[in-house]
Design an enzyme around this catalytic site. Sequence first.
Site, PDB file in Angstrom:
ATOM      1  N   ASP A   1       0.869  -1.180   0.000  1.00  0.00           N
ATOM      2  CA  ASP A   1       0.000   0.000   0.000  1.00  0.00           C
ATOM      3  C   ASP A   1       0.902   1.224   0.000  1.00  0.00           C
ATOM      4  OD1 ASP A   1      -2.041   1.796   0.148  1.00  0.00           O
ATOM      5  OD2 ASP A   1      -2.754   1.182   2.122  1.00  0.00           O
ATOM      6  N   ALA A   2       1.361   1.588  -1.194  1.00  0.00           N
ATOM      7  CA  ALA A   2       2.356   2.643  -1.352  1.00  0.00           C
ATOM      8  C   ALA A   2       1.809   3.867  -2.073  1.00  0.00           C
ATOM      9  CB  ALA A   2       3.562   2.094  -2.124  1.00  0.00           C
ATOM     10  N   LYS A   3       0.672   3.702  -2.752  1.00  0.00           N
ATOM     11  CA  LYS A   3      -0.009   4.794  -3.457  1.00  0.00           C
ATOM     12  C   LYS A   3       0.953   5.586  -4.350  1.00  0.00           C
ATOM     13  CE  LYS A   3      -3.554   5.120   0.117  1.00  0.00           C
ATOM     14  NZ  LYS A   3      -2.982   4.123   1.060  1.00  0.00           N
ATOM     15  N   ARG A   4       1.687   4.854  -5.175  1.00  0.00           N
ATOM     16  CA  ARG A   4       2.629   5.478  -6.090  1.00  0.00           C
ATOM     17  C   ARG A   4       1.917   5.912  -7.376  1.00  0.00           C
ATOM     18  NH1 ARG A   4       5.326   4.939  -1.723  1.00  0.00           N
ATOM     19  NH2 ARG A   4       7.534   4.407  -1.766  1.00  0.00           N
TER      20      ARG A   4
ATOM     21  N   THR B   1      -0.718  -0.369  -4.623  1.00  0.00           N
ATOM     22  CA  THR B   1      -1.740   0.651  -4.818  1.00  0.00           C
ATOM     23  C   THR B   1      -1.145   1.811  -5.614  1.00  0.00           C
ATOM     24  OG1 THR B   1      -1.232   1.610  -2.650  1.00  0.00           O
ATOM     25  CG2 THR B   1      -3.068   0.044  -2.770  1.00  0.00           C
TER      26      THR B   1
END
Length: 273
Positions: free
Chosen positions: A91-94, A118
């Site tokens: 869950d890094a939202k890159r 993510t």
Amino acid sequence: MNRQELVNLIKEKQSYLCVGLDTDVQKIPKHLLSHADPVFAFNKAIIDATKDLCVAYKINTAFYESMGMRGWESLQRTIEYIPSGIFTIADAKRGDIGNTSTQYAKTFFETYKFDAVTVAPYMGKDSVTPFLQFSEKWAILLGLTSNEGSQDFQMQQIGDEFLFEKVLKAGMEWGTPDNLMFVVGATQSSQLGYIRKLVPDHFFLVPGVGAQGGSLEDISLQAMNKDCGLLVNASRAIIYAGNGEDFATDARRIAKQYQVEMAGYLNKIVAAV
């Protein structure tokens, strides 16, 4: 892990539970602080206690990045300890211009060997497609999130659609049900049924049950499809269920409650879809 393997895992375990390893060293039981790597010691105990009840683990990288090199080492130990055959999510939202996204994808898919990451879609197609070039890996696109700030942009109307609808429709063009999922927050229950009709085949990663108040029953009734199509994440409600030396036993108890409830919905809803 490919889609069919994930579907089979859900059927085998009668679960679509994702345990969030959002491990805050300030919140773990104090007796673990004497370990050389307290975060990994905590994660190891949680994994041992829940690995037969869940189908996925989600590691929010912010809790590890904030500790610098020590945190990245804890993350690596954790991802290596998770048993093979369980779906893993960074869950890094890159999300950045294409060549940068390619490096982010290599980080999480090749260096750390996660199954999924993510992705924030704000910069558009060329920031997302690099994550879709890896065989049997997944991009999980932010669709409609649970946080208060989702009203700022995601729920803004553009023409006859909300912005989140445009993101969902664009994502379905960029990827397929075999390599792209969407984040849909559990507290957005009023929208879940509509989103499932709009996106019938893709998996949803659904955070927000437990501590954030989302209803597992509402999620399941409104958003389950013939393959289940859901990974429901619980973090704090499970991993911080207890703070004594038996914290892992408490975590297992809550995870088991989720799994039993999920088994009921799988047997009831999927059979009827």
